[in-house]
Write a protein that holds these residues in place. Sequence first.
Motif, PDB file in Angstrom:
ATOM      1  N   PRO A  69     -13.970  18.912 -10.802  1.00  0.00           N
ATOM      2  CA  PRO A  69     -12.663  19.545 -11.044  1.00  0.00           C
ATOM      3  C   PRO A  69     -11.648  19.308  -9.927  1.00  0.00           C
ATOM      4  CG  PRO A  69     -14.284  21.188 -10.392  1.00  0.00           C
ATOM      5  CD  PRO A  69     -15.034  19.917 -10.607  1.00  0.00           C
ATOM      6  N   ASP A  70     -12.116  18.981  -8.752  1.00  0.00           N
ATOM      7  CA  ASP A  70     -11.191  18.795  -7.632  1.00  0.00           C
ATOM      8  C   ASP A  70     -10.459  17.462  -7.688  1.00  0.00           C
ATOM      9  OD1 ASP A  70     -13.681  17.526  -7.186  1.00  0.00           O
ATOM     10  OD2 ASP A  70     -13.209  17.324  -5.041  1.00  0.00           O
ATOM     11  N   ILE A  71     -10.992  16.507  -8.436  1.00  0.00           N
ATOM     12  CA  ILE A  71     -10.420  15.161  -8.439  1.00  0.00           C
ATOM     13  C   ILE A  71     -10.152  14.626  -9.845  1.00  0.00           C
ATOM     14  CG2 ILE A  71     -12.624  13.894  -8.453  1.00  0.00           C
ATOM     15  CD1 ILE A  71      -9.614  13.035  -6.212  1.00  0.00           C
ATOM     16  N   LEU A  72     -10.826  15.196 -10.845  1.00  0.00           N
ATOM     17  CA  LEU A  72     -10.685  14.726 -12.229  1.00  0.00           C
ATOM     18  C   LEU A  72     -10.156  15.867 -13.098  1.00  0.00           C
ATOM     19  CD1 LEU A  72     -11.102  12.809 -14.624  1.00  0.00           C
ATOM     20  CD2 LEU A  72     -13.534  13.353 -14.560  1.00  0.00           C
ATOM     21  N   GLU A  73      -8.947  15.693 -13.607  1.00  0.00           N
ATOM     22  CA  GLU A  73      -8.300  16.698 -14.460  1.00  0.00           C
ATOM     23  C   GLU A  73      -8.463  16.292 -15.922  1.00  0.00           C
ATOM     24  OE1 GLU A  73      -3.818  18.630 -15.051  1.00  0.00           O
ATOM     25  OE2 GLU A  73      -4.257  17.332 -13.332  1.00  0.00           O
ATOM     26  N   VAL A  74      -8.751  17.248 -16.772  1.00  0.00           N
ATOM     27  CA  VAL A  74      -8.959  16.981 -18.196  1.00  0.00           C
ATOM     28  C   VAL A  74      -7.884  17.681 -19.018  1.00  0.00           C
ATOM     29  CG1 VAL A  74     -10.523  17.260 -20.157  1.00  0.00           C
ATOM     30  CG2 VAL A  74     -11.456  16.736 -17.888  1.00  0.00           C
ATOM     31  N   LYS A  75      -7.249  16.940 -19.913  1.00  0.00           N
ATOM     32  CA  LYS A  75      -6.287  17.496 -20.857  1.00  0.00           C
ATOM     33  C   LYS A  75      -6.837  17.299 -22.263  1.00  0.00           C
ATOM     34  CE  LYS A  75      -2.874  18.559 -17.972  1.00  0.00           C
ATOM     35  NZ  LYS A  75      -2.385  19.939 -17.768  1.00  0.00           N
ATOM     36  N   THR A  76      -7.252  18.396 -22.889  1.00  0.00           N
ATOM     37  CA  THR A  76      -7.784  18.350 -24.247  1.00  0.00           C
ATOM     38  C   THR A  76      -7.535  19.688 -24.940  1.00  0.00           C
ATOM     39  OG1 THR A  76      -9.749  17.805 -25.575  1.00  0.00           O
ATOM     40  CG2 THR A  76     -10.127  19.103 -23.604  1.00  0.00           C
ATOM     41  N   PRO A  77      -7.230  19.742 -26.219  1.00  0.00           N
ATOM     42  CA  PRO A  77      -7.041  18.589 -27.104  1.00  0.00           C
ATOM     43  C   PRO A  77      -5.612  18.047 -27.003  1.00  0.00           C
ATOM     44  CG  PRO A  77      -6.857  20.622 -28.359  1.00  0.00           C
ATOM     45  CD  PRO A  77      -7.149  21.018 -26.933  1.00  0.00           C
ATOM     46  N   GLU A  78      -5.479  16.839 -26.540  1.00  0.00           N
ATOM     47  CA  GLU A  78      -4.194  16.148 -26.470  1.00  0.00           C
ATOM     48  C   GLU A  78      -4.395  14.711 -26.918  1.00  0.00           C
ATOM     49  OE1 GLU A  78      -1.517  16.362 -23.239  1.00  0.00           O
ATOM     50  OE2 GLU A  78      -2.002  18.435 -22.715  1.00  0.00           O
TER      51      GLU A  78
END
Length: 317
Positions: free
Chosen positions: A71-80
Amino acid sequence: MLYDFIIIGGGPAAVASGVYAARKRLKTLLITESFGGQSIVSDDIQNWIGEPHISGFDLAKKFEEHVRAYPDILEVKTPEKAVAVRKTGDGNFEVQTEDGTIYQGRAVMLASGARRRKLGVPGEAELDGKGVAYCSTCDAPIFSGKRVAVVGGGNAGLEAVVDLFPYASKIFLLEYGDVLKGDPVTQDEVRKNPKVEIIFNVESKAVLGDKLVTGLRYLDRKENIEKTLELDGVFVEIGSVPNSEPVKELAELDKYGQVVIDSKHGTTSVPGIFAAGDVTDDPYKQNNISAGDAVKATLAAYAYLLKRSKESPAAEK
């Protein structure tokens, strides 16, 4: 915010890319409608390395858990849903989502996979979910004791026939050409089952029915005569369409709409845009291959970013 790396997709290629990007400490954004890719519909995946048996649903959960472990380096945007990738004047890229949001990145990985191909004949759309189906593992039990046709003689079609063995009373396997194209072992299994009738040289013309499927009209390409099968269901298994729309105005596509890549590095015709998995022109559409190719492409992307600058201006201090 300027990201180092923007990944589009949620299947094995996208997730493998995300894990490797995070481990290289690239400030990464992953945009996906959902996790799992096309395998989400499979009840029993037997060739994912390290898992003799796993459902598509469980594999999708593992995919999401893995990318969310950084979570500190990889951001997730879902559902997009990403709908467009554009170059900016400074050599970076912007990725636009369906709701109009724009994200900026120094490099992009297109790992958006593919979707099921449709027949495109009258009655198909109207009877979708009313006897027309695209997922045998999901819907085979609905057709217990029914007469069903499977359109497509490749691996997907053969596997759909096998899925229907315990349920359907009669299975017609319809192939456009004059030979089956799927795995020989599965072909043998299909041919030995007395429930199955294989019909070659079939061009589907219309799915018949009012509230529910009652049949399929097709052209016998050898005799040049239209014929009708009385049916309760039609499974469409004729391949997939690459989800390459976000880069269609930017990167080179082949005649099938697949992104053309250098298979060594996953590079596209646009420096800074990489691609892996079913959206590309790689001939082998398999989960393990998609993941491996995405790892290669991500390492190539890392090398590309290092060449642009020794330290990313987007990296968190």
